[in-house]
Design an enzyme around this catalytic site. Structure first.
Site, mmCIF file in Angstrom:
data_model
loop_
_atom_site.group_PDB
_atom_site.id
_atom_site.type_symbol
_atom_site.label_atom_id
_atom_site.label_comp_id
_atom_site.label_asym_id
_atom_site.label_seq_id
_atom_site.Cartn_x
_atom_site.Cartn_y
_atom_site.Cartn_z
ATOM 1 N N TYR A 204 11.798 -16.488 -26.201
ATOM 2 C CA TYR A 204 10.385 -16.650 -26.558
ATOM 3 C C TYR A 204 10.341 -17.015 -28.040
ATOM 4 O O TYR A 204 10.730 -16.194 -28.875
ATOM 5 C CB TYR A 204 9.625 -15.341 -26.353
ATOM 6 C CG TYR A 204 9.381 -14.968 -24.901
ATOM 7 C CD1 TYR A 204 10.377 -14.396 -24.117
ATOM 8 C CD2 TYR A 204 8.132 -15.181 -24.326
ATOM 9 C CE1 TYR A 204 10.145 -14.047 -22.801
ATOM 10 C CE2 TYR A 204 7.878 -14.827 -23.002
ATOM 11 C CZ TYR A 204 8.891 -14.267 -22.243
ATOM 12 O OH TYR A 204 8.648 -13.925 -20.938
ATOM 13 N N PRO A 295 0.582 -16.275 -18.644
ATOM 14 C CA PRO A 295 1.946 -16.118 -18.122
ATOM 15 C C PRO A 295 2.960 -15.521 -19.111
ATOM 16 O O PRO A 295 4.082 -15.214 -18.728
ATOM 17 C CB PRO A 295 2.351 -17.538 -17.726
ATOM 18 C CG PRO A 295 1.452 -18.431 -18.508
ATOM 19 C CD PRO A 295 0.188 -17.682 -18.747
ATOM 20 N N LYS A 299 3.734 -11.431 -15.505
ATOM 21 C CA LYS A 299 3.222 -10.317 -14.689
ATOM 22 C C LYS A 299 2.467 -10.734 -13.429
ATOM 23 O O LYS A 299 2.283 -9.910 -12.521
ATOM 24 C CB LYS A 299 2.272 -9.450 -15.539
ATOM 25 C CG LYS A 299 2.984 -8.629 -16.578
ATOM 26 C CD LYS A 299 3.672 -7.431 -15.957
ATOM 27 C CE LYS A 299 4.687 -6.801 -16.864
ATOM 28 N NZ LYS A 299 6.061 -6.998 -16.484
ATOM 29 N N TYR A 387 7.841 -4.943 -19.898
ATOM 30 C CA TYR A 387 8.388 -6.209 -19.380
ATOM 31 C C TYR A 387 9.088 -6.005 -18.040
ATOM 32 O O TYR A 387 8.905 -6.786 -17.104
ATOM 33 C CB TYR A 387 9.359 -6.819 -20.405
ATOM 34 C CG TYR A 387 9.592 -8.295 -20.172
ATOM 35 C CD1 TYR A 387 8.795 -9.261 -20.785
ATOM 36 C CD2 TYR A 387 10.597 -8.731 -19.319
ATOM 37 C CE1 TYR A 387 8.989 -10.611 -20.565
ATOM 38 C CE2 TYR A 387 10.805 -10.080 -19.086
ATOM 39 C CZ TYR A 387 10.000 -11.015 -19.710
ATOM 40 O OH TYR A 387 10.185 -12.358 -19.463
HETATM 41 C C1 LIG Z 1 2.905 -22.072 -14.652
HETATM 42 C C2 LIG Z 1 2.825 -20.656 -14.166
HETATM 43 C C3 LIG Z 1 3.847 -19.759 -14.499
HETATM 44 C C4 LIG Z 1 3.808 -18.453 -14.048
HETATM 45 N N1 LIG Z 1 4.830 -17.609 -14.381
HETATM 46 C C5 LIG Z 1 4.824 -16.348 -13.904
HETATM 47 C C6 LIG Z 1 5.948 -15.468 -14.133
HETATM 48 O O1 LIG Z 1 6.955 -15.823 -14.752
HETATM 49 N N2 LIG Z 1 5.898 -14.229 -13.596
HETATM 50 C C7 LIG Z 1 4.822 -13.800 -12.860
HETATM 51 O O2 LIG Z 1 4.837 -12.649 -12.379
HETATM 52 N N3 LIG Z 1 3.749 -14.616 -12.622
HETATM 53 C C8 LIG Z 1 3.726 -15.873 -13.113
HETATM 54 N N4 LIG Z 1 2.677 -16.716 -12.810
HETATM 55 C C9 LIG Z 1 1.560 -16.216 -12.002
HETATM 56 C C10 LIG Z 1 1.867 -16.240 -10.507
HETATM 57 O O3 LIG Z 1 2.348 -17.495 -10.121
HETATM 58 C C11 LIG Z 1 0.606 -15.873 -9.712
HETATM 59 O O4 LIG Z 1 0.105 -14.667 -10.245
HETATM 60 C C12 LIG Z 1 0.877 -15.721 -8.213
HETATM 61 O O5 LIG Z 1 1.000 -16.987 -7.610
HETATM 62 C C13 LIG Z 1 -0.243 -14.938 -7.519
HETATM 63 O O6 LIG Z 1 -0.024 -14.918 -6.130
HETATM 64 P P1 LIG Z 1 -1.257 -14.871 -5.133
HETATM 65 O O7 LIG Z 1 -0.654 -14.867 -3.765
HETATM 66 O O8 LIG Z 1 -2.175 -13.790 -5.520
HETATM 67 O O9 LIG Z 1 -2.071 -16.208 -5.393
HETATM 68 P P2 LIG Z 1 -1.638 -17.788 -5.150
HETATM 69 O O10 LIG Z 1 -0.205 -17.915 -5.398
HETATM 70 O O11 LIG Z 1 -2.626 -18.536 -5.906
HETATM 71 O O12 LIG Z 1 -1.884 -17.918 -3.597
HETATM 72 C C14 LIG Z 1 -3.174 -18.057 -3.036
HETATM 73 C C15 LIG Z 1 -3.072 -18.894 -1.772
HETATM 74 O O13 LIG Z 1 -4.357 -19.005 -1.160
HETATM 75 C C16 LIG Z 1 -4.577 -20.345 -0.770
HETATM 76 N N5 LIG Z 1 -6.024 -20.570 -0.688
HETATM 77 C C17 LIG Z 1 -6.886 -20.802 -1.696
HETATM 78 N N6 LIG Z 1 -8.131 -20.958 -1.198
HETATM 79 C C18 LIG Z 1 -8.041 -20.806 0.142
HETATM 80 C C19 LIG Z 1 -8.985 -20.869 1.190
HETATM 81 N N7 LIG Z 1 -10.289 -21.118 0.959
HETATM 82 N N8 LIG Z 1 -8.556 -20.671 2.442
HETATM 83 C C20 LIG Z 1 -7.249 -20.421 2.703
HETATM 84 N N9 LIG Z 1 -6.301 -20.360 1.733
HETATM 85 C C21 LIG Z 1 -6.711 -20.559 0.471
HETATM 86 C C22 LIG Z 1 -3.868 -21.154 -1.841
HETATM 87 O O14 LIG Z 1 -3.563 -22.473 -1.405
HETATM 88 C C23 LIG Z 1 -2.622 -20.320 -2.063
HETATM 89 O O15 LIG Z 1 -1.572 -20.669 -1.185
HETATM 90 C C24 LIG Z 1 2.692 -18.029 -13.245
HETATM 91 C C25 LIG Z 1 1.673 -18.917 -12.922
HETATM 92 C C26 LIG Z 1 1.725 -20.214 -13.363
HETATM 93 C C27 LIG Z 1 0.608 -21.156 -12.976
#
Ligand SMILES: Cc1cc2nc3c(=O)[nH]c(=O)nc-3n(C[C@H](O)[C@H](O)[C@H](O)COP(=O)(O)OP(=O)(O)OC[C@H]3O[C@@H](n4cnc5c(N)ncnc54)[C@H](O)[C@@H]3O)c2cc1C
Length: 393
Positions: A204, A295, A299, A387
């Site tokens: 970092y 990010p 977390k 972390y």
């Molecule tokens: C660039 C980046 C880097 C990251 N790095 C980290 C990291 O190093 N460590 C970490 O812990 N987190 C990290 N995160 C965060 C992490 O990716 C998210 O917190 C995680 O994806 C959350 O999971 P989720 O299942 O809650 O949501 P999402 O992964 O957003 O899943 C939601 C799902 O619902 C679907 N959906 C949306 N609307 C609808 C609908 N109307 N009907 C049906 N389906 C729908 C979407 O298509 C998706 O598949 C990062 C995020 C980004 C963008």
């Protein structure tokens, strides 16, 4: 209109929705998972990659950690770089031997989809017009369109795992949820590059040109980020410029950043957001549907899986005993961890990023904070235990 019934209707097949479906399947509880994107899209969406030990243990105990254990890279520390020097935070030494594992979210999602298909339980991709109804009754409904047909599922419980831009949270009547948020005046431009990581652990970097992060996905794939504007135009960032900027921000005498073909590039805005409570009637929000962290603290994925661990236990309790005690405590239980992660992610973000017009006083505070966490065992321990993920919350 086809009408069916299930115990738990799950909206969203991201990490939260898929893990919840799997944990409930292990308890013999029926679920239907609905996803509005295609399987290919969901499996290719590059996002998180740092997994806390507690979440590795959860996935392993659920039989979803076999490839993670084999291919995940166990890390015992991270490095902080500022004022031309790198300092190691020995996470495991400071946090009772606990580690983080580097394993892409894409791989977690692929593993969970494979398990779901193996279980034979319903997982529908490419659904349209998903909506949720009768949330304040004991029989909430999900309506959607799939393969040209309208369908309706009657549920005992609906899990809103549809991410920040999903439909579940906005379906809660106005005035029920309290929202807390913070926007940041910067974003991350992230790349995935086919080159062996130039460092064994994450770096970092606080730099006058802005923050940079050296991360990785595997022994052959590097993941790197530079701080940019939240609305940065990718067209202004040809590959050469990305590497040039990374070389400047991560550069250190006697160390070389290896470059390779960039296979993915994207800009992510940064936001902190929490809605409370994470529930309305029989609708339970989990993961990014209920909260977002910048990010920097790694977390988001971990919080999402922690939420569904609590939710799966609460739903199992309901099914086995008819008691809603677990579900009634769901939101408060999750929010304790959520707010800890919100604070940690905000703290890491404000310590490491350089606003475009930075006040000289703020810069001095950042450097003092960085010196403190890299020289005081007490301060370093606070960073380390957050972390790798706090065990007692
Ligand atoms: C660039 C980046 C880097 C990251 N790095 C980290 C990291 O190093 N460590 C970490 O812990 N987190 C990290 N995160 C965060 C992490 O990716 C998210 O917190 C995680 O994806 C959350 O999971 P989720 O299942 O809650 O949501 P999402 O992964 O957003 O899943 C939601 C799902 O619902 C679907 N959906 C949306 N609307 C609808 C609908 N109307 N009907 C049906 N389906 C729908 C979407 O298509 C998706 O598949 C990062 C995020 C980004 C963008």
């Amino acid at each position: 209109m086809t009408r069916t019934r299930t115990q738990v209707g799950i909206v969203g097949a991201g990490p939260a929705g898929l893990t919840l479906g799997h944990l409930l399947h292990l308890q013999g509880i029926d679920t239907v998972v609905l996803e509005d994107r295609s399987r290919e899209y969901v499996e290719a969406r590059v996002r998180a990659g740092v997994i806390e030990q507690g979440i590795v243990d959860l996935l392993t105990a659920a039989g979803a950690g076999e490839r993670l254990r084999r291919e995940g890279l166990v890390h015992h520390g991270i490095e902080l770089q500022f004022a031309g020097e790198r300092h190691r935070i020995p996470l495991s030494d400071l946090a009772d031997g606990r580690t983080i594992v580097i394993y892409g979210q894409t791989e977690v999602v692929k593993d969970l989809i494979a398990l779901r298909l193996e279980s034979g339980r319903p997982l529908h991709f490419d659904v349209d017009d998903v909506s949720v109804h009768d949330l304040d009754t004991g029989r909430p409904l999900i309506r959607y369109r799939h393969e040209g047909r309208d369908a309706e599922i009657e549920c005992d419980v609906i899990a809103g795992c549809d991410g920040f831009h999903g439909i579940c949270r906005p379906s809660v009547p106005a005035g029920v949820l309290s929202e807390f948020s913070r926007e940041y005046p910067f974003g991350w431009l992230g790349i995935l590059a086919e080159v062996a990581p130039s460092n064994d652990e994450l770096v970092y970097a606080h730099h006058e040109r802005g923050f940079a992060l050296l991360s990785l996905r595997s022994p052959e794939l590097s993941r790197l980020y530079v701080q940019c504007r939240p609305d940065e135009d990718l067209a202004e960032w040809p590959d050469d410029r990305v590497w040039e900027e990374l070389q400047l921000r991560l550069g250190l005498e006697g160390w070389t950043l290896a470059e390779g073909p960039i296979v993915e590039k994207g800009v992510t805005g940064m936001r902190s957001y929490v809605c409370e409570p994470m529930r309305y009637g029989r609708l339970f929000l989990a993961g990014d549907a209920a909260h977002i962290v910048p990010p920097t603290g790694a977390k988001g994925l971990n919080l999402a899986l922690h939420d569904v661990q609590v939710l799966a236990e609460s739903i199992t309790h309901l099914v086995e005993t008819g008691s809603t005690t677990g579900l009634d405590a769901y939101s408060d239980t999750c929010l304790r961890r959520v707010w800890r992660a919100e604070h940690f992610s905000w703290w890491m973000t404000q310590m490491l990023h350089r606003p475009e017009e930075q006040d000289a006083f703020d810069l001095k505070l950042q450097l003092s904070q960085l010196r403190y966490v890299t020289s005081s065992p007490a301060a370093a321990t606070a960073l380390a235990e957050n972390y790798v993920g706090l065990t007692s919350l």
